[in-house]
Design a protein around this motif. Sequence first.
Motif, short mmCIF file in Angstrom:
data_model
loop_
_atom_site.label_atom_id
_atom_site.label_comp_id
_atom_site.label_asym_id
_atom_site.label_seq_id
_atom_site.Cartn_x
_atom_site.Cartn_y
_atom_site.Cartn_z
N GLY A 1 0.71 -1.60 0.13
CA GLY A 1 -0.49 -0.20 0.64
C GLY A 1 0.81 1.02 0.30
N TYR A 2 0.02 2.28 0.15
CA TYR A 2 0.47 3.73 0.09
C TYR A 2 0.57 4.29 1.24
CZ TYR A 2 1.53 8.69 -1.35
OH TYR A 2 2.48 9.48 -1.51
N GLY A 3 1.36 4.18 2.24
CA GLY A 3 1.41 5.14 3.59
C GLY A 3 1.66 6.90 3.32
N CYS A 4 1.51 7.15 5.09
CA CYS A 4 2.26 9.11 4.84
C CYS A 4 1.01 9.91 4.18
CB CYS A 4 3.40 9.17 4.74
SG CYS A 4 4.60 8.00 6.24
N SER A 5 -0.23 9.66 4.27
CA SER A 5 -1.22 10.55 3.21
C SER A 5 -1.01 11.69 4.11
CB SER A 5 -2.60 10.21 3.17
OG SER A 5 -2.87 9.51 4.48
N SER A 6 -0.76 12.96 2.62
CA SER A 6 -0.19 14.07 3.63
C SER A 6 -1.08 15.29 2.77
CB SER A 6 0.58 14.60 3.78
OG SER A 6 1.05 14.83 2.22
N SER A 7 -1.88 15.03 1.29
CA SER A 7 -2.82 15.73 0.79
C SER A 7 -3.27 14.83 -0.59
CB SER A 7 -1.88 16.75 0.11
OG SER A 7 -2.37 17.92 -1.19
#
Length: 389
Positions: free
Chosen positions: A357-363
Amino acid sequence: MYTSIVIISILLAVLGPPLKSRYDSVVFILKRRPDNLPSVSSFDSFEIKFEESIRNCEDVYMNDEDGFAVLSCDPGRDNWNTVMGTKIDPQSTGGLYLYNYADPEATPVLLNMVNFPKDRDFHPLGLDLNPGTNQLIVASHASQGSGLEIFELDRKSMTLNHRHTLMDPRLPTPNAVRVISDYEVLVTNDHYFRIHQNPWLALAETYLAVPGGTIARVNLLMLEVATVARVPFANGIALLNSSHVAVASTSTPEFRVYEMHSMGLNLTMSFATPFMPDNLNTDSAGRLLIAGHAAPGALGVVAKTNHQYDLDGKGVEGKAAPEQRPRAPSWVTEWDGNMEGEMKDLYLEGLPAEKGGYGCSSSATRDVGRGVGIITGLYEKGILVFKTS
């Protein structure tokens, strides 16, 4: 002494219940285990793209009329992050990338910064573009002092002509930027105390939800700055319409809606979020996209350790393989803009043991007409590009 005790007692009596409520929600999020989170995706499809060319992208500006985006990315965040408290080395700096997402074959291109001060490093966070003037305003936490970097974007030559660096005592920790007219922007300052200068006071400000953060109104013609509101850990900011703006309060955790007027901002409502919100963006359908951090404890581990891994694949001696690094989950949701409206989860990734998956979503942002959206990750390789019908 007696007077001080009386004042403290009154403040505790007044603020006690709301602080207790906020404390409970923050503690719940801090204790959350990433491996207990479900994986949710409301997209028709998505792909993690450009992992080998860009990373640590904090914010994104999307122009859905012309089909391009500007990405604010900083590999140097591994060694220098004045929001998270990483203070190792500021020399490895960031950059801004133009991505023509309307072209399926396009890749992000690093914009050439012309006339940028040679004695100043560049650590970009939030940004916004005025399409009428091509003025791009970027919050940067340079080691020489945080401020706004003001550029003129030339898409034909893929250059950014640097016009001015604005530093002001009322911009101590600029984080997010939103254009409100051809000559004015709103800027959030996440803290009063800079964590790399006053770490314990900054941490207390964060976890006690002290309203040390601010919203500043900046006149770009006169280079004047005025504080118009105070918000605990003021973070992302987005225009909801011509008269209202939403602001993320990361430490409460919630987003607040303000009515804009000539003298400042009036708080009209607030909405709790089940995660710590970061950046906010509004799409053309009037829906507010909120990206943030589901497990701040895991994010803190990433911020402290990311510099130990060979993330650029340069074979640096003493650095661990990138696949071994810790990860932190993502949470992206949307609000339809109605007072009684519910928030809908768009992407939730708990990052289980296999570290997918894709982590650390910030925007997160979305082009409704083209059915394309982008999620950036504060400490991730590449960006997540999703498609919706």
